[in-house]
Design an enzyme around this catalytic site. Sequence first.
Site, PDB file in Angstrom:
ATOM      1  N   ASP A   1      -2.381   0.297  -6.799  1.00 16.74           N
ATOM      2  CA  ASP A   1      -1.802   0.760  -5.591  1.00 16.74           C
ATOM      3  C   ASP A   1      -0.673   1.517  -5.628  1.00 16.74           C
ATOM      4  O   ASP A   1      -0.285   2.226  -4.650  1.00 16.74           O
ATOM      5  CB  ASP A   1      -1.790  -0.525  -4.878  1.00 16.74           C
ATOM      6  CG  ASP A   1      -2.888  -1.091  -4.049  1.00 16.74           C
ATOM      7  OD1 ASP A   1      -3.962  -0.515  -3.901  1.00 16.74           O
ATOM      8  OD2 ASP A   1      -2.895  -2.555  -3.986  1.00 16.74           O
TER       9      ASP A   1
ATOM     10  N   HIS B   1       7.999  -2.427 -14.672  1.00 15.42           N
ATOM     11  CA  HIS B   1       7.494  -2.979 -13.544  1.00 15.42           C
ATOM     12  C   HIS B   1       7.015  -4.438 -13.610  1.00 15.42           C
ATOM     13  O   HIS B   1       6.344  -4.963 -13.106  1.00 15.42           O
ATOM     14  CB  HIS B   1       6.452  -2.063 -12.809  1.00 15.42           C
ATOM     15  CG  HIS B   1       6.384  -2.200 -11.294  1.00 15.42           C
ATOM     16  ND1 HIS B   1       7.088  -1.764 -10.396  1.00 15.42           N
ATOM     17  CD2 HIS B   1       5.324  -2.872 -10.469  1.00 15.42           C
ATOM     18  CE1 HIS B   1       6.654  -2.160  -9.283  1.00 15.42           C
ATOM     19  NE2 HIS B   1       5.661  -2.651  -9.446  1.00 15.42           N
TER      20      HIS B   1
ATOM     21  N   GLU C   1     -10.148  -2.518   0.513  1.00 17.33           N
ATOM     22  CA  GLU C   1      -9.000  -3.715   0.340  1.00 17.33           C
ATOM     23  C   GLU C   1      -9.113  -4.546   1.667  1.00 17.33           C
ATOM     24  O   GLU C   1      -9.863  -4.036   2.620  1.00 17.33           O
ATOM     25  CB  GLU C   1      -7.782  -3.074  -0.319  1.00 17.33           C
ATOM     26  CG  GLU C   1      -7.907  -2.563  -1.561  1.00 17.33           C
ATOM     27  CD  GLU C   1      -6.362  -2.392  -2.186  1.00 17.33           C
ATOM     28  OE1 GLU C   1      -5.375  -2.798  -1.473  1.00 17.33           O
ATOM     29  OE2 GLU C   1      -6.108  -1.759  -3.274  1.00 17.33           O
TER      30      GLU C   1
END
Length: 509
Positions: free
Chosen positions: A157, A96, A268
């Site tokens: 997340d 990632h 958030e």
Amino acid sequence: MLFLRSFMILVLSCIAIKINLCFPNILSSLKTLPIDGHFNFEQLHHAAKDFGNRYSFLPLAVLHPNSVSDIATTVKHIWQMGPGSDLTVAARGHGHSLQGQAQAHGGIVINMKSLQGLKMQFHIGNLPYVDVSGGELWINILREGLKHGLAPKSWTDYLHLTVGGTLSNAGISGQAFRHGPQISNVHQLEVVTGKGEVVTCSGKQNSDLFHGVLGGLGQFGIITRARISLEPAPEMVKWIRVLYTDFATFIRDQEELISGESTFDYVEGFVIINRTGLLNNWRSSFNPQDPVQASKFKSDGRTLFCLELAKYFNRDETAVVNREIHSSLSQLNHIPSTLFVSEVPYIEFLDRVHISEIKLRSKGLWEVPHPWLNLLVPRSKIQTFAQQVFGNILKDTSNGPILIYPVNKSKWDNRTSVVTPDEDVFYLVAFLSSAVPSSTGTDGLDHILIQNKRILEFCEIARLGVKQYLPHYSTQGEWKAHFGSRWEVFVRRKSSYDPLAILAPGQRI
């Protein structure tokens, strides 16, 4: 001139001969290493890709380890070869990375997910924790933990990332205001250093290595095992979204929510630029508190700011939790008609981004360039930042989510390698752009990169004291500026634990 040209040809020829002579020797030496796993010298293209989809460097080989010993044996072998081999090693988790950080051009890429077979060990008690492989995915820890009624305290997340990958950066999500990043919730690590040594470290044992590796961008060691702090896992989540038109009001409410004893477990926010029909899109997952008023709300192309909150609870606590939430929301200054609420299982909330991933993959929109830009902005400068960035640079459109939320610096350990702004509260601002391949328009890679450059240049000129999260620089001078007064500590740790600079070459430090 002719002499100089002849001399250069001779030098280049000698280099080429040396490489050609060494190459078979390196390959044969790797093939004869006593390891339980195996090297792959042919199927390499997967290791030259990452989520960023912008850089691709082929390695010499990919190691699929069956044990930590395989990793140590390989790194120690390269260490013993000395600086003449130029071999480097990159640990690759779920791939990632954004800019080739987990790649090793002409080196060895270690497939850390091969270590997933190492069993998780849960320890139940007053201070529960779990011992996991550095190649384990957070989603798997969540699933296994729920069987024991436990879960980690701090998340990212997106959960389909490896433990070693996020701990090498920080690991931030909406729980960070209370628990700090993931690196603040680790009791112990097992690390393979750049010398091939397997070292167990913690805040009390080999503490310099422990703190160096946490947020250390893979520069001082490969995380092969971690002891993660746990807490009782809730059953359900109240998931709430409300909208603001005024940025100052939005951040004032955010900052109030993260100070003291907040009702909410997750805080958030995100920026919405020139979106129409937004609330109708939410209706598939969220229920408007006042359907009639919500249907009348028009964004009119304005820039809006969404506050996203979550409250964890068990089903037998529903009535009490509802009263707490109502009381807390009554103190906020959002647009009243834009209160949207959803109630979902805990695992569904935490794994919410994966649902979006599945949809994007089905449309062929996942494996595209992702020129993300993640910044940590001091609280005192966030309004200046927002006025220029959301008012001028990105005023027409965005090419993906823009996250923005505050965290408390007191929850971060300044002994780790991660670099943050010098204020008690700072904001994560994440531009999570996706580029349309081959597009030359505003949704193309070149346009987004120019926007990113303009944002960074503004931060520099305005002296906002911004730090990059998941940093990427091309010169050592830029890295020195990033680390600031901590550069000397970084250099000392590098010379102690990876003196030949074998590890994580993709960071380009």
